[in-house]
Design a protein around this motif. Sequence first.
Motif, PDB file in Angstrom:
ATOM      1  N   PHE A   1      51.072 -26.522 -48.301  1.00 27.20           N
ATOM      2  CA  PHE A   1      52.079 -26.312 -47.259  1.00 27.20           C
ATOM      3  C   PHE A   1      51.723 -26.999 -45.944  1.00 27.20           C
ATOM      4  O   PHE A   1      52.598 -27.414 -45.195  1.00 27.20           O
ATOM      5  CB  PHE A   1      52.253 -24.802 -47.021  1.00 27.20           C
ATOM      6  N   HIS A   2      50.429 -27.125 -45.646  1.00 28.34           N
ATOM      7  CA  HIS A   2      49.987 -27.620 -44.353  1.00 28.34           C
ATOM      8  C   HIS A   2      49.434 -29.040 -44.441  1.00 28.34           C
ATOM      9  O   HIS A   2      48.842 -29.435 -45.437  1.00 28.34           O
ATOM     10  CB  HIS A   2      48.882 -26.726 -43.776  1.00 28.34           C
TER      11      HIS A   2
ATOM     12  N   PRO B   1      64.526 -26.228 -45.382  1.00 25.25           N
ATOM     13  CA  PRO B   1      64.020 -26.864 -44.160  1.00 25.25           C
ATOM     14  C   PRO B   1      62.531 -26.660 -43.918  1.00 25.25           C
ATOM     15  O   PRO B   1      61.833 -27.590 -43.498  1.00 25.25           O
ATOM     16  CB  PRO B   1      64.875 -26.219 -43.062  1.00 25.25           C
ATOM     17  N   ALA B   2      62.007 -25.463 -44.192  1.00 31.07           N
ATOM     18  CA  ALA B   2      60.587 -25.208 -43.937  1.00 31.07           C
ATOM     19  C   ALA B   2      59.684 -26.036 -44.841  1.00 31.07           C
ATOM     20  O   ALA B   2      58.509 -26.255 -44.519  1.00 31.07           O
ATOM     21  CB  ALA B   2      60.278 -23.726 -44.123  1.00 31.07           C
TER      22      ALA B   2
ATOM     23  N   ALA C   1      54.674 -19.737 -41.388  1.00 32.47           N
ATOM     24  CA  ALA C   1      55.058 -18.632 -42.267  1.00 32.47           C
ATOM     25  C   ALA C   1      54.113 -18.508 -43.455  1.00 32.47           C
ATOM     26  O   ALA C   1      53.958 -17.426 -44.023  1.00 32.47           O
ATOM     27  CB  ALA C   1      56.489 -18.838 -42.763  1.00 32.47           C
ATOM     28  N   VAL C   2      53.474 -19.613 -43.831  1.00 32.94           N
ATOM     29  CA  VAL C   2      52.557 -19.618 -44.973  1.00 32.94           C
ATOM     30  C   VAL C   2      51.131 -19.709 -44.443  1.00 32.94           C
ATOM     31  O   VAL C   2      50.810 -20.584 -43.635  1.00 32.94           O
ATOM     32  CB  VAL C   2      52.843 -20.803 -45.926  1.00 32.94           C
TER      33      VAL C   2
ATOM     34  N   TYR D   1      46.295 -22.222 -38.253  1.00 34.85           N
ATOM     35  CA  TYR D   1      47.202 -23.151 -37.586  1.00 34.85           C
ATOM     36  C   TYR D   1      47.922 -22.386 -36.476  1.00 34.85           C
ATOM     37  O   TYR D   1      48.391 -21.257 -36.684  1.00 34.85           O
ATOM     38  CB  TYR D   1      48.245 -23.691 -38.560  1.00 34.85           C
ATOM     39  N   PHE D   2      48.037 -22.998 -35.314  1.00 35.68           N
ATOM     40  CA  PHE D   2      48.776 -22.386 -34.216  1.00 35.68           C
ATOM     41  C   PHE D   2      49.320 -23.471 -33.315  1.00 35.68           C
ATOM     42  O   PHE D   2      48.828 -24.608 -33.311  1.00 35.68           O
ATOM     43  CB  PHE D   2      47.893 -21.415 -33.424  1.00 35.68           C
ATOM     44  N   GLY D   3      50.344 -23.134 -32.560  1.00 36.03           N
ATOM     45  CA  GLY D   3      50.913 -24.096 -31.631  1.00 36.03           C
ATOM     46  C   GLY D   3      51.803 -23.411 -30.629  1.00 36.03           C
ATOM     47  O   GLY D   3      52.325 -22.316 -30.872  1.00 36.03           O
ATOM     48  N   CYS D   4      52.001 -24.035 -29.477  1.00 37.86           N
ATOM     49  CA  CYS D   4      52.877 -23.492 -28.449  1.00 37.86           C
ATOM     50  C   CYS D   4      54.313 -23.503 -28.972  1.00 37.86           C
ATOM     51  O   CYS D   4      54.829 -24.552 -29.352  1.00 37.86           O
ATOM     52  CB  CYS D   4      52.777 -24.313 -27.171  1.00 37.86           C
ATOM     53  N   GLN D   5      54.949 -22.342 -28.991  1.00 37.53           N
ATOM     54  CA  GLN D   5      56.308 -22.265 -29.496  1.00 37.53           C
ATOM     55  C   GLN D   5      57.345 -22.137 -28.378  1.00 37.53           C
ATOM     56  O   GLN D   5      58.516 -21.859 -28.644  1.00 37.53           O
ATOM     57  CB  GLN D   5      56.457 -21.100 -30.466  1.00 37.53           C
TER      58      GLN D   5
END
Length: 483
Positions: free
Chosen positions: A90-91, A66-67, A383-384, A392-396
Motif C-alpha cells: 500500500f505504501h 481512489p485510495a 488508512a492502511v 507514515y504521517f503528514g500534515c493534513q
Amino acid sequence: MNSMTGDFTPGGRPAQGHGGRLIALELNELCPHLLAQWMADGSLPNFKRLHDESDVFVTRADVEEPALLEPWIQWYSVHTGLPYERHRVFHLTEGKRGGHDDVYRLLLAAGRRVASFASMNVAPFTGEGSLFVGDPWSEEGDASPAELNIYNRFVSHNVREYSNASDRMGAGDYARFLAFMARHGLSAATVGGIVRQLGEEKLSRRELSWRRVAILDALQFDVFRSYYHRLRPDFASFFANSVAHLQHSYWRHMDPEPFTVRPDAAEMAAYGEAIHTGYQAMDRIVGRFLALARAEGASLMFLSALSQQPFLRHEELGGQHFHRLHDVAAFLARLGISVDDVSPTMTHQYLARFASSEAAQAARSRLERLRLEDGRAVFGFPAVETEPGSLYFGCQVSTRTAPGTPVLDGNAAIPFGELFYRIDAIKSGRHHPDGCLWIQTGRHRVHASKPSILDVLPTQLEMLGVALPEGLPGQSLAPVLTA
C-alpha cells in the motif's frame, strides 16, 4: 511466429527465436488524450514516431478505488503481475519488503541480465551484469553497482527536498555528483540544457524553476545510456516522474475552465505552458531512446500505468494546499519523539522507523495531540498500517494557513509557520485509471481492447522467451501482437 518463444526486433516484425532485448519506458501518468492532441499538432515528433511503429493500447488500472489508485501501488502491480488484493503493498517504500517475485527476479532466475533505473517501489537486487537504482523516494544506499549510490543519493535528496530552502546540499555533494557524472556519460546536450535553464531563470522575470525537472530526466538518461552500453541488459526499465509532477501542480493552468480557483494573468504567464513543455522535454528523451534502441538492437515498450484528470476537491475552500515541515528530525525531537530514522516520501508525507511497534504507536498518539484552534488535527495517517515499527504521517491541513495560526499542543501554542512552510502549487491533477501501453513492433495498430496493467508482466516475459509462472491473473498480449 510461435508466440511462446519469439522475440521482437526493433523497427521490424517479430522474429523467430530467443534473445530479444527490451527497454521499458515507464513514463509515469502520461495521458493518452494529451499525447494524441500534441502528436497531431506536430509538437511531439518522437512520440509520434514511436506511436507509428507500435501496437497501441490504453490500459486499465489494477483497481480504481481512489485510495488504491496510487502509482506506488499500481507500478508494483505492473512489476509483479499481481493485483493489490494479493500483494497488499500500500505504501511507497514497502515494495522492497513485499517479498514477491517481479519481472526482474523472474528474468534473473532465467539467466537474463536486467536493469531497473529508478522504477517505482522495486525491491533491490544484484546480479552479474545487472543494475539497480532505487526510486528517489525509497533510496537507502542499496544501488548496484554500489558506485551508483553517489548518483542516487544526490537525486533522491533533491527530489524529496526540492521545495525546502532550509535543506540544501553542500558544495562537496555537488562536486562528488559532478565528478560521477563526468565519468558516467554526461553529454554536451545535457550540459547545454543546464546552462540555458540557469541563464533563463536569472534573466527572466517569470518563475521558471519548474523546468528543472527536465534536467533530471536528461541526467538520468545520460547515466542510463552509459551503463546500458557497458552492461547490455536483456531487459531494462527507466522511470521518469517529471510530467506527473507538472500535471499534479499545473493542470489548472493548462485548462482553467473546470476549476473555481483560476490562475491570474501572472500565473498563466509563468505556468500556462508547463505541462506542454514537460511533454516536449519528455519527447526529446524518447527520441534519445529511439536512437539508443536502434543502435543496441533493442525494442521499446512505453507504459504509463495511470494518467491524470482535473482535481476539483476543495475548490470551494480555495483549492488543496500542501504544507511540509521545515526540519522533520528537529520537529520530532521537539515533541520528545525518539526515532531510529525518518525521511520524506511524497510531497507532505514522511516515513519514520522506531525501535518497536509500541514506540511507533506512542509517536502517533503524540502527533495526534496537535490541533488547530478550530479542532482540526494537524497530522493525518494512512488508512492502511505500514510494517511494524514504522509510521507514515503528514500534515493534513489542506487550506491555505497563515504562518501565525496557533498550533495547539496541550496548553502550549506554536505558530504554524514556525513548524511548516507551504508548497506554492495548488493540487490540480488527480489520478485516472487509464494508462498508455505502446509496444514497438515495427507496424502501427491501435487496439480497441483495454488490457489490464496485470497483462504487462506476462507480455514482457513472453517477448523475452521466458516461461510464465503459474497463477498469474494477467494474459500475455504477445499473441495479439503477432496475429
